[in-house]
Motif scaffolding. Structure first.
Motif, PDB file in Angstrom:
ATOM      1  N   LYS A 138      25.376   5.242 -16.584  1.00 40.35           N
ATOM      2  CA  LYS A 138      24.693   4.982 -17.860  1.00 40.35           C
ATOM      3  C   LYS A 138      25.301   3.776 -18.574  1.00 40.35           C
ATOM      4  O   LYS A 138      24.571   2.926 -19.118  1.00 40.35           O
ATOM      5  CB  LYS A 138      24.775   6.214 -18.755  1.00 40.35           C
ATOM      6  N   ASP A 139      26.614   3.697 -18.601  1.00 41.50           N
ATOM      7  CA  ASP A 139      27.273   2.592 -19.291  1.00 41.50           C
ATOM      8  C   ASP A 139      26.913   1.258 -18.654  1.00 41.50           C
ATOM      9  O   ASP A 139      26.662   0.267 -19.359  1.00 41.50           O
ATOM     10  CB  ASP A 139      28.783   2.823 -19.271  1.00 41.50           C
ATOM     11  N   ARG A 140      26.841   1.220 -17.319  1.00 41.54           N
ATOM     12  CA  ARG A 140      26.490  -0.029 -16.643  1.00 41.54           C
ATOM     13  C   ARG A 140      25.044  -0.413 -16.924  1.00 41.54           C
ATOM     14  O   ARG A 140      24.739  -1.578 -17.193  1.00 41.54           O
ATOM     15  CB  ARG A 140      26.712   0.122 -15.138  1.00 41.54           C
ATOM     16  N   TYR A 141      24.141   0.540 -16.877  1.00 34.51           N
ATOM     17  CA  TYR A 141      22.730   0.227 -17.095  1.00 34.51           C
ATOM     18  C   TYR A 141      22.494  -0.292 -18.511  1.00 34.51           C
ATOM     19  O   TYR A 141      21.836  -1.321 -18.710  1.00 34.51           O
ATOM     20  CB  TYR A 141      21.887   1.472 -16.833  1.00 34.51           C
TER      21      TYR A 141
ATOM     22  N   VAL B  98      24.020  -3.816 -19.166  1.00 35.76           N
ATOM     23  CA  VAL B  98      23.214  -4.890 -18.580  1.00 35.76           C
ATOM     24  C   VAL B  98      21.981  -5.165 -19.434  1.00 35.76           C
ATOM     25  O   VAL B  98      21.622  -6.328 -19.679  1.00 35.76           O
ATOM     26  CB  VAL B  98      22.827  -4.526 -17.132  1.00 35.76           C
ATOM     27  N   ASN B  99      21.323  -4.128 -19.909  1.00 33.43           N
ATOM     28  CA  ASN B  99      20.133  -4.320 -20.747  1.00 33.43           C
ATOM     29  C   ASN B  99      20.477  -5.000 -22.066  1.00 33.43           C
ATOM     30  O   ASN B  99      19.729  -5.867 -22.546  1.00 33.43           O
ATOM     31  CB  ASN B  99      19.469  -2.972 -21.002  1.00 33.43           C
ATOM     32  N   ARG B 100      21.599  -4.623 -22.679  1.00 38.87           N
ATOM     33  CA  ARG B 100      21.995  -5.282 -23.936  1.00 38.87           C
ATOM     34  C   ARG B 100      22.298  -6.762 -23.705  1.00 38.87           C
ATOM     35  O   ARG B 100      21.895  -7.623 -24.518  1.00 38.87           O
ATOM     36  CB  ARG B 100      23.221  -4.591 -24.524  1.00 38.87           C
TER      37      ARG B 100
ATOM     38  N   HIS C 194      16.760  -3.616 -32.386  1.00 38.48           N
ATOM     39  CA  HIS C 194      16.446  -2.939 -31.130  1.00 38.48           C
ATOM     40  C   HIS C 194      17.365  -1.726 -30.958  1.00 38.48           C
ATOM     41  O   HIS C 194      18.553  -1.794 -31.281  1.00 38.48           O
ATOM     42  CB  HIS C 194      16.617  -3.899 -29.952  1.00 38.48           C
ATOM     43  N   PRO C 195      16.844  -0.602 -30.470  1.00 37.54           N
ATOM     44  CA  PRO C 195      17.692   0.602 -30.341  1.00 37.54           C
ATOM     45  C   PRO C 195      18.928   0.394 -29.483  1.00 37.54           C
ATOM     46  O   PRO C 195      19.997   0.937 -29.786  1.00 37.54           O
ATOM     47  CB  PRO C 195      16.735   1.637 -29.730  1.00 37.54           C
ATOM     48  N   LEU C 196      18.808  -0.378 -28.416  1.00 33.61           N
ATOM     49  CA  LEU C 196      19.974  -0.591 -27.549  1.00 33.61           C
ATOM     50  C   LEU C 196      21.043  -1.439 -28.223  1.00 33.61           C
ATOM     51  O   LEU C 196      22.228  -1.308 -27.901  1.00 33.61           O
ATOM     52  CB  LEU C 196      19.540  -1.256 -26.238  1.00 33.61           C
TER      53      LEU C 196
ATOM     54  N   PRO D 191      24.455   1.318 -29.648  1.00 35.77           N
ATOM     55  CA  PRO D 191      24.878   1.154 -28.246  1.00 35.77           C
ATOM     56  C   PRO D 191      25.419   2.451 -27.666  1.00 35.77           C
ATOM     57  O   PRO D 191      25.873   3.345 -28.384  1.00 35.77           O
ATOM     58  CB  PRO D 191      25.960   0.069 -28.329  1.00 35.77           C
ATOM     59  N   TYR D 192      25.358   2.526 -26.354  1.00 28.46           N
ATOM     60  CA  TYR D 192      25.845   3.718 -25.656  1.00 28.46           C
ATOM     61  C   TYR D 192      27.366   3.741 -25.690  1.00 28.46           C
ATOM     62  O   TYR D 192      28.034   2.743 -25.396  1.00 28.46           O
ATOM     63  CB  TYR D 192      25.340   3.710 -24.216  1.00 28.46           C
ATOM     64  N   ASP D 193      27.930   4.915 -26.061  1.00 28.05           N
ATOM     65  CA  ASP D 193      29.372   5.099 -26.145  1.00 28.05           C
ATOM     66  C   ASP D 193      29.787   6.071 -25.046  1.00 28.05           C
ATOM     67  O   ASP D 193      29.494   7.266 -25.104  1.00 28.05           O
ATOM     68  CB  ASP D 193      29.763   5.645 -27.525  1.00 28.05           C
ATOM     69  N   ILE D 194      30.464   5.549 -24.028  1.00 25.04           N
ATOM     70  CA  ILE D 194      30.841   6.381 -22.891  1.00 25.04           C
ATOM     71  C   ILE D 194      31.914   7.406 -23.272  1.00 25.04           C
ATOM     72  O   ILE D 194      31.905   8.549 -22.800  1.00 25.04           O
ATOM     73  CB  ILE D 194      31.320   5.483 -21.709  1.00 25.04           C
ATOM     74  N   THR D 195      32.817   7.037 -24.180  1.00 23.40           N
ATOM     75  CA  THR D 195      33.868   7.975 -24.591  1.00 23.40           C
ATOM     76  C   THR D 195      33.275   9.152 -25.354  1.00 23.40           C
ATOM     77  O   THR D 195      33.652  10.312 -25.129  1.00 23.40           O
ATOM     78  CB  THR D 195      34.900   7.248 -25.455  1.00 23.40           C
TER      79      THR D 195
END
Length: 444
Positions: free
Chosen positions: A169-172, A175-177, A193-195, A199-203
């Motif tokens: 998920k973090d990689r995808y 890359v999109n951001r 933009h939502p991304l 942003p996605y937080d892996i922690t």
């Protein structure tokens, strides 16, 4: 035991009912006619109950086609736009007048796919390089994203390199951001933009899954213990907030005392018949208790996160009325009715609820001020009566009466003493002058 014996025990008459009365007492059975197009066995199983799923009307099944239509079923080939290999398959098709139906396959409309961004080699070299991921792994990963429609659990199972779902998920999303920022003309174009905005937080995702697994794997005893800990933490939070709210009136009272001293009023001086410290507890305590109840109620509502506004209004009204008696609550409700205000707002918006609570506070303040005024008036009257009674120059055998000939002045009048009539003293001699009674023989 026969019917006659039972009637003898119950004391009922033995005359049997007539046949007409028996027929009238029996309820008539409702006759359900079996609908056409359904077998007798199936209808007996259902018992006339409506089916759970909607069925086709029987009249449509028995409807005959028009005379000019010739309907037939044919085994014809078809292709689907959902497939890219132009695979040709066969199925049965309803044909009218030997004209086969045209158009796309009916189930092709359910073929939905996710729009995934693609990148070029130049974009990868400039914006997408990562020391943990190689270009071959990234290319294969995005190919899997196309094939499995971003089902990261399936992708992690099929991916040749050992990667966790969170790492994929973090990689995808990274890359999109990066592609969105690189292709945008200015950062302001993609700021919402939502991304980019969230942003996605892996922690955080790992911590969420770890906490969820702990909650799902704990026993009943641990659940009960956690509930007790949360209840104790809530109680401590409410106590701290109540203590903090209770300290604010003390600070404001000290500030008011400093202002009075600056204006020339010495604290403790006899400005009124009695100081505020001598007021009854019901006139001073409700404000502090109400603020403490408000703080605890707000803390409990914040812990709910989601609640109805009507429920919050009821809790706040109860907190405002907890420090007063039932009679005061009724007086508040009576005042609201006299003002033409509903006890519960019909449209409980945030503004309406705030104004309703503010009105209740003002009514409670008015009632408290009325109580203080009554207490002061009674205290002043008792002070005046006590000052007249304590005057040393006023004899106790005099009564102050208004003189009709003087202007508001009072003159003392002596109390008229009752005069004893002549011979009253002789009629009731004292015990010392009584003659001794003669002894009788029976007394010996």
């Amino acid at each position: 035991m026969g019917g006659t014996d039972a009637k003898d025990i119950l004391g009922l008459p033995k005359t049997p009912l007539s046949l007409t009365q028996e027929k009238k007492s029996r309820p008539q059975k409702e006759s359900h006619r079996k609908p056409d197009g359904i077998s007798r066995e199936v209808y007996a199983l259902t018992g006339g109950v409506a089916p759970l799923m909607p069925s086709i009307d029987v009249t449509q099944l028995k409807r005959r086609p028009p005379a000019d239509e010739k309907v037939s079923w044919q085994w014809l080939p078809f292709t689907s736009s959902a497939r890219k290999d132009d695979l040709q398959l066969y199925h049965w098709v309803r044909v009218v007048n030997n004209v086969p139906p045209t158009g796309d396959y009916n189930f092709a409309k359910y073929n939905k796919s996710v729009d995934i961004l693609n990148y070029t080699d130049e974009e990868y070299e400039n914006h997408l390089t990562d020391p943990v991921w190689t270009k071959e792994e990234t290319d294969q990963f995005f190919e899997f994203c196309h094939n499995f429609d971003l089902r990261f659990v399936v992708i992690a199972d099929r991916f040749p390199v050992s990667r966790t779902v969170e790492e994929l998920k973090d990689r995808y999303y990274s890359v999109n951001r990066a592609l969105l920022r690189a292709r945008a003309q200015s950062p302001a174009d993609v700021a919402n933009h939502p991304l980019i905005k969230e942003p996605y937080d892996i922690t955080r995702d790992r911590e969420r899954k770890r906490a969820l697994s702990m909650v799902l794997s704990q026993s009943r005893h641990q659940e009960k213990k956690d509930a007790e800990i949360l209840a104790e933490a809530k109680r401590i939070t409410e106590m701290r907030l109540a203590a903090r709210r209770a300290e604010e009136p003390v600070v404001s009272a000290n500030e008011n005392a400093g202002l009075d001293k600056a204006d020339g009023v010495v604290p403790g001086s006899s400005v009124s018949p009695s100081s505020n410290s001598q007021l009854p507890a019901t006139a001073v305590a409700p404000s502090t208790l109400t603020m403490a109840d408000y703080a605890s109620t707000l803390a409990s509502l914040r812990m709910l996160h989601v609640y109805l506004r009507t429920y919050g209004l009821e809790q706040m009204v109860q907190a405002a009325s907890s420090a007063v008696g039932l009679r005061t609550i009724k007086r508040v409700e009576q005042t609201l009715q006299d003002l033409g205000v509903n006890l519960k707002p019909k449209v409980p918006t945030k503004t309406v609820c705030d104004e309703h609570l503010e009105l209740r506070k003002e009514i409670l303040t008015l009632l408290n001020l009325q109580k203080q005024l009554q207490y002061k008036e009674s205290e002043g009257s008792s002070h005046r009566e006590g000052s007249f009674a304590a005057m040393p120059d006023t004899p106790k055998d005099r009564v102050f009466a208004s003189d009709p000939f003087s202007f508001g002045a009072e003159r003392p009048i002596k109390k008229e003493q009752k005069r004893k009539g002549p011979g009253r003293q002789a009629d009731t001699p004292s015990p010392a002058h009584k003659r001794p009674r003669k002894m009788k023989a029976s007394d010996l």
